[in-house]
Design a protein around this motif. Sequence first.
Motif, PDB file in Angstrom:
ATOM      1  N   SER A   2      57.441 -28.189  -7.439  1.00  0.00           N
ATOM      2  CA  SER A   2      57.932 -28.961  -8.636  1.00  0.00           C
ATOM      3  C   SER A   2      57.604 -28.534  -9.657  1.00  0.00           C
ATOM      4  CB  SER A   2      58.072 -30.699  -8.278  1.00  0.00           C
ATOM      5  OG  SER A   2      56.700 -31.269  -8.977  1.00  0.00           O
ATOM      6  N   SER A   3      56.295 -28.329 -10.102  1.00  0.00           N
ATOM      7  CA  SER A   3      55.427 -27.862 -11.073  1.00  0.00           C
ATOM      8  C   SER A   3      56.186 -26.924 -11.945  1.00  0.00           C
ATOM      9  CB  SER A   3      54.668 -26.868 -11.214  1.00  0.00           C
ATOM     10  OG  SER A   3      53.806 -27.475  -9.904  1.00  0.00           O
ATOM     11  N   THR A   4      56.603 -27.473 -13.513  1.00  0.00           N
ATOM     12  CA  THR A   4      57.476 -26.206 -14.152  1.00  0.00           C
ATOM     13  C   THR A   4      56.977 -25.403 -14.776  1.00  0.00           C
ATOM     14  OG1 THR A   4      55.940 -27.320 -15.951  1.00  0.00           O
ATOM     15  CG2 THR A   4      58.107 -28.723 -15.615  1.00  0.00           C
ATOM     16  N   GLU A  39      42.946 -33.315 -16.875  1.00  0.00           N
ATOM     17  CA  GLU A  39      42.028 -34.500 -16.780  1.00  0.00           C
ATOM     18  C   GLU A  39      40.259 -33.615 -16.893  1.00  0.00           C
ATOM     19  OE1 GLU A  39      42.158 -37.730 -17.766  1.00  0.00           O
ATOM     20  OE2 GLU A  39      44.303 -37.648 -17.785  1.00  0.00           O
ATOM     21  N   ALA A  56      52.622 -27.421  -7.216  1.00  0.00           N
ATOM     22  CA  ALA A  56      53.812 -27.692  -6.569  1.00  0.00           C
ATOM     23  C   ALA A  56      54.925 -27.166  -6.978  1.00  0.00           C
ATOM     24  CB  ALA A  56      54.333 -29.253  -6.320  1.00  0.00           C
ATOM     25  N   ALA A  84      55.480 -33.426 -13.216  1.00  0.00           N
ATOM     26  CA  ALA A  84      56.886 -32.699 -14.185  1.00  0.00           C
ATOM     27  C   ALA A  84      57.281 -33.842 -13.664  1.00  0.00           C
ATOM     28  CB  ALA A  84      57.788 -31.665 -13.241  1.00  0.00           C
ATOM     29  N   THR A 106      43.998 -32.416 -12.280  1.00  0.00           N
ATOM     30  CA  THR A 106      44.974 -31.522 -12.836  1.00  0.00           C
ATOM     31  C   THR A 106      44.194 -31.398 -13.140  1.00  0.00           C
ATOM     32  OG1 THR A 106      46.619 -32.945 -13.837  1.00  0.00           O
ATOM     33  CG2 THR A 106      47.429 -32.107 -12.270  1.00  0.00           C
ATOM     34  N   ARG A 145      53.201 -25.832 -16.320  1.00  0.00           N
ATOM     35  CA  ARG A 145      52.533 -26.113 -16.198  1.00  0.00           C
ATOM     36  C   ARG A 145      51.864 -25.265 -14.489  1.00  0.00           C
ATOM     37  NH1 ARG A 145      50.684 -30.984 -16.671  1.00  0.00           N
ATOM     38  NH2 ARG A 145      49.394 -30.224 -14.402  1.00  0.00           N
ATOM     39  N   LEU A 147      45.844 -27.419  -7.392  1.00  0.00           N
ATOM     40  CA  LEU A 147      47.508 -27.276  -6.796  1.00  0.00           C
ATOM     41  C   LEU A 147      48.238 -27.299  -7.588  1.00  0.00           C
ATOM     42  CD1 LEU A 147      45.202 -28.732  -4.387  1.00  0.00           C
ATOM     43  CD2 LEU A 147      47.465 -30.358  -3.647  1.00  0.00           C
ATOM     44  N   PRO A 178      42.150 -32.839  -5.009  1.00  0.00           N
ATOM     45  CA  PRO A 178      44.422 -33.569  -4.688  1.00  0.00           C
ATOM     46  C   PRO A 178      45.011 -34.221  -5.887  1.00  0.00           C
ATOM     47  CG  PRO A 178      43.340 -34.032  -3.464  1.00  0.00           C
ATOM     48  CD  PRO A 178      41.772 -33.422  -4.289  1.00  0.00           C
ATOM     49  N   ASP A 179      43.718 -34.545  -6.620  1.00  0.00           N
ATOM     50  CA  ASP A 179      44.795 -35.956  -7.341  1.00  0.00           C
ATOM     51  C   ASP A 179      44.334 -35.103  -8.824  1.00  0.00           C
ATOM     52  OD1 ASP A 179      41.709 -36.978  -6.900  1.00  0.00           O
ATOM     53  OD2 ASP A 179      42.533 -39.085  -7.234  1.00  0.00           O
ATOM     54  N   LYS A 220      46.868 -39.445 -16.668  1.00  0.00           N
ATOM     55  CA  LYS A 220      47.068 -39.126 -15.151  1.00  0.00           C
ATOM     56  C   LYS A 220      46.830 -38.314 -14.119  1.00  0.00           C
ATOM     57  CE  LYS A 220      50.962 -37.672 -17.980  1.00  0.00           C
ATOM     58  NZ  LYS A 220      51.521 -36.090 -18.308  1.00  0.00           N
ATOM     59  N   PHE A 221      45.919 -39.241 -13.126  1.00  0.00           N
ATOM     60  CA  PHE A 221      44.879 -38.696 -12.374  1.00  0.00           C
ATOM     61  C   PHE A 221      45.584 -38.794 -11.040  1.00  0.00           C
ATOM     62  CE2 PHE A 221      41.817 -40.417 -15.187  1.00  0.00           C
ATOM     63  CZ  PHE A 221      40.766 -38.912 -15.020  1.00  0.00           C
ATOM     64  N   VAL A 222      46.806 -37.843 -10.629  1.00  0.00           N
ATOM     65  CA  VAL A 222      48.241 -37.702 -10.135  1.00  0.00           C
ATOM     66  C   VAL A 222      47.854 -36.188  -9.212  1.00  0.00           C
ATOM     67  CG1 VAL A 222      49.083 -39.652 -10.908  1.00  0.00           C
ATOM     68  CG2 VAL A 222      49.707 -37.127 -11.583  1.00  0.00           C
ATOM     69  N   PRO A 223      48.731 -36.220  -8.153  1.00  0.00           N
ATOM     70  CA  PRO A 223      48.219 -35.009  -7.524  1.00  0.00           C
ATOM     71  C   PRO A 223      49.731 -34.243  -8.996  1.00  0.00           C
ATOM     72  CG  PRO A 223      48.694 -36.700  -5.913  1.00  0.00           C
ATOM     73  CD  PRO A 223      48.769 -36.970  -7.082  1.00  0.00           C
ATOM     74  N   GLU A 224      49.692 -33.107  -8.513  1.00  0.00           N
ATOM     75  CA  GLU A 224      50.340 -31.992  -9.100  1.00  0.00           C
ATOM     76  C   GLU A 224      51.939 -32.019  -8.517  1.00  0.00           C
ATOM     77  OE1 GLU A 224      50.314 -30.002 -11.797  1.00  0.00           O
ATOM     78  OE2 GLU A 224      51.984 -29.088 -11.568  1.00  0.00           O
ATOM     79  N   ALA A 225      51.904 -32.262  -7.663  1.00  0.00           N
ATOM     80  CA  ALA A 225      53.583 -32.367  -7.189  1.00  0.00           C
ATOM     81  C   ALA A 225      54.176 -33.826  -8.294  1.00  0.00           C
ATOM     82  CB  ALA A 225      53.633 -32.753  -6.102  1.00  0.00           C
ATOM     83  N   THR A 239      47.596 -24.449 -15.019  1.00  0.00           N
ATOM     84  CA  THR A 239      47.154 -25.040 -13.979  1.00  0.00           C
ATOM     85  C   THR A 239      46.633 -23.390 -12.858  1.00  0.00           C
ATOM     86  OG1 THR A 239      49.171 -26.783 -13.186  1.00  0.00           O
ATOM     87  CG2 THR A 239      47.219 -26.098 -11.552  1.00  0.00           C
TER      88      THR A 239
END
Lengths: 287, 423
Positions: free
Chosen positions: A176-178, A154, A174, B36, A151, A181, A172, A148-149, B28-33, A185
């Motif tokens: 909002s993913s461009t 990294e 989302a 952007a 992508t 991405r 994942l 979940p954290d 950047k270790f974040v949810p994909e949401a 992804t």
Amino acid sequence: MSTADATTGRPFEGSARLGRSGRVLADARGEGRAALVGYLPVGYPSVEHSIEAMRALTEGTDGRGVDLVEIGMPYSDPVMDGLAIQHATTRALQHGVRTRDVLKAVEAVAATGRQAMVMIYWNLVEHYGVDAFARDLAAAGGSGLITPDLTPDEAGPWIEASDVHGLDRVFLVAPSSTPDRVMSTTHACRGWVYATSVMGVTGARSETSDAAPVLVERIRSVAPELPVGVGLGVSTAAQAAEVARFADAVIVGSALVKCLIEAESSRDLGALRGVVDALAGGVRGLG
Amino acid sequence: MSSDIPLQPSPGRSLPDAHGHFDAFGGKFVPEALSAALEELEAAFTTAVADPQFLAELDGLRRDYAGRPTPITEAHRFSQHCGNARILLKREDLNHTGSHKINNVLGQALLTRRMGKKRVIAETGAGQHGVATATAAALFGLECRVYMGKVDTERQALNVARMQLLGAEVVSVAAGSQTLKDAMNEAMRDWVTNVDSTHYLIGTVGGPHPFPMMVREFQRIISIEARAQMLDRFGRLPDAVTACVGGGSNAMGIFAEFIPDPEVRLIGFEAGGEGVESGRHAATISAGDIGVLHGMRTYVLQDEDGQTKESHSISAGLDYPGVGPEHAWLAATGRATYEPVTDTEAMNAFRLLSRTEGIMPAIESAHAVAGAQRLGLRWAEERPDWHPVIVINISGRGDKDVDTAIRWFGIDGTADATTGALE
């Protein structure tokens, strides 16, 4: 009704990128339905009871159960989780759950013949050792990780370790993913792609979002060879049936965890099995 | 001196790299949401700092609203307690809202408006960043919600009220250790849910890229001023620049311009709580190890599985089990050093600076005051003929901490004597 008609209807054939877990989703599509993925965290209400609950997930009352168990590893700072899952994972940590317990749960689920994937926040994998964790997960019979954290940006060491040990890597995507991405992804995934259907953290919602079918289409347009699972917000058979019309897998978490929270003292798994039956019907179009 | 020094990249400021890495740290270790939104923010920041109009507006706000430049005050009487050292105080406590936090908040509020977002959220520990954010939200007409650990809302009740008076909504976070890290988790969850309409106004040089870089650049004004003030007024650079370090924004602000000056020692003081050996502290660099927390790879207080440990400090603003990744990098490269300061040392310094200079520092800043005093005494023993110049960044003022001080010192808040009435 058959759910395959409304999707592309094509079988997923001959793609190495299906890995092990993607094959489960592809097989479900072959049966004209969506797959059901059920999430529970290890260690709640105890390691032993959580494993019992995962076994119940694979059976329901009628033996259908979920197609794939997503085993959550509790973490101290779960930024993607809503209150129900936070409640369970906080308790699990208070009771001293360890990363190695998730491997125990994987082994137990794999012994039932259903596949197990692990949902885990990245720091825990780094501390175990990325390659060591991949090696031990594969040895326990696990199919891969949902991160979940993490992508692909990294994920260099994980991509390498998952290749070495033959594990699936589900990232994942989302709403909002461009477009860039969604492309990068999805291309980093093996097994399937996890589409977060609504913006936000985990938790049952009264309505699933319009964004979900759009997102699934965006993913399919760049990677028709990969199945797409939709998660975050599904709790009822009707919602499962609705999502099954456009997705290859329906992922349910908080609604299952709530069953355990309500039975925290009795430890009775009857309600959980009932919900699993209903959801298993839902993904077969019986909303 | 004037404060109209441009904010712009220059040689020697090349870190982080394009992926937000300070060598092994950051990222950047974040949810994909959120990916952007982070890309959008980075693009907005990059174009803004190349836009003379943005820089002029920020500069005007610093001067006419925040009250910059802040002075350097020579602490003659306090220096007498510091061996042979000559102590200079960079007075960030004199900023509007009482701390350095306003520097960053004004920059990010301008960016929020530039990105067309109408709502800001923030995490806060001591409440200084929350108050600064609520202030900027009022100034810019933005909706504002501040997440604060439940423990912190109790020990910083005055700042909760200040935020509410400024029109912000304060949400008390009862999860986990109920302090800054949990407030940050909750703010992240809010951001994941409302990312289209909302900017997460992170208050420290931590979190995922571009926050560590961006917040450093908005805080850089502290050392741009301090370095010029040293040269103008004292004709030399200091021997040491010191600051307290929680997440590390005031320290990055005062360190940044001195990093290329090898003769200037950079020393950060972490919260040692009840002593590092007690296990009840927040000395992340001194006693933590490398991990991932809140979107960045950095030093973290964690157990052998990588579960975050609870930190402890009398200072809510330093009570955080992580640290900005650039500090991790500065520590790993040896360019800066970090030492713990205990609650007791900090509170003694809080009182000493109040009584010798009439300057009551925030308890956060008091850690730096105590650390600088220790340095002065240590150096006097090691090199009796040396008269070092030490700059302390007084990151905030101590009014918010009076309740804590009353409890710590056992002051009962009643008058010392009564007069003017017959028995």
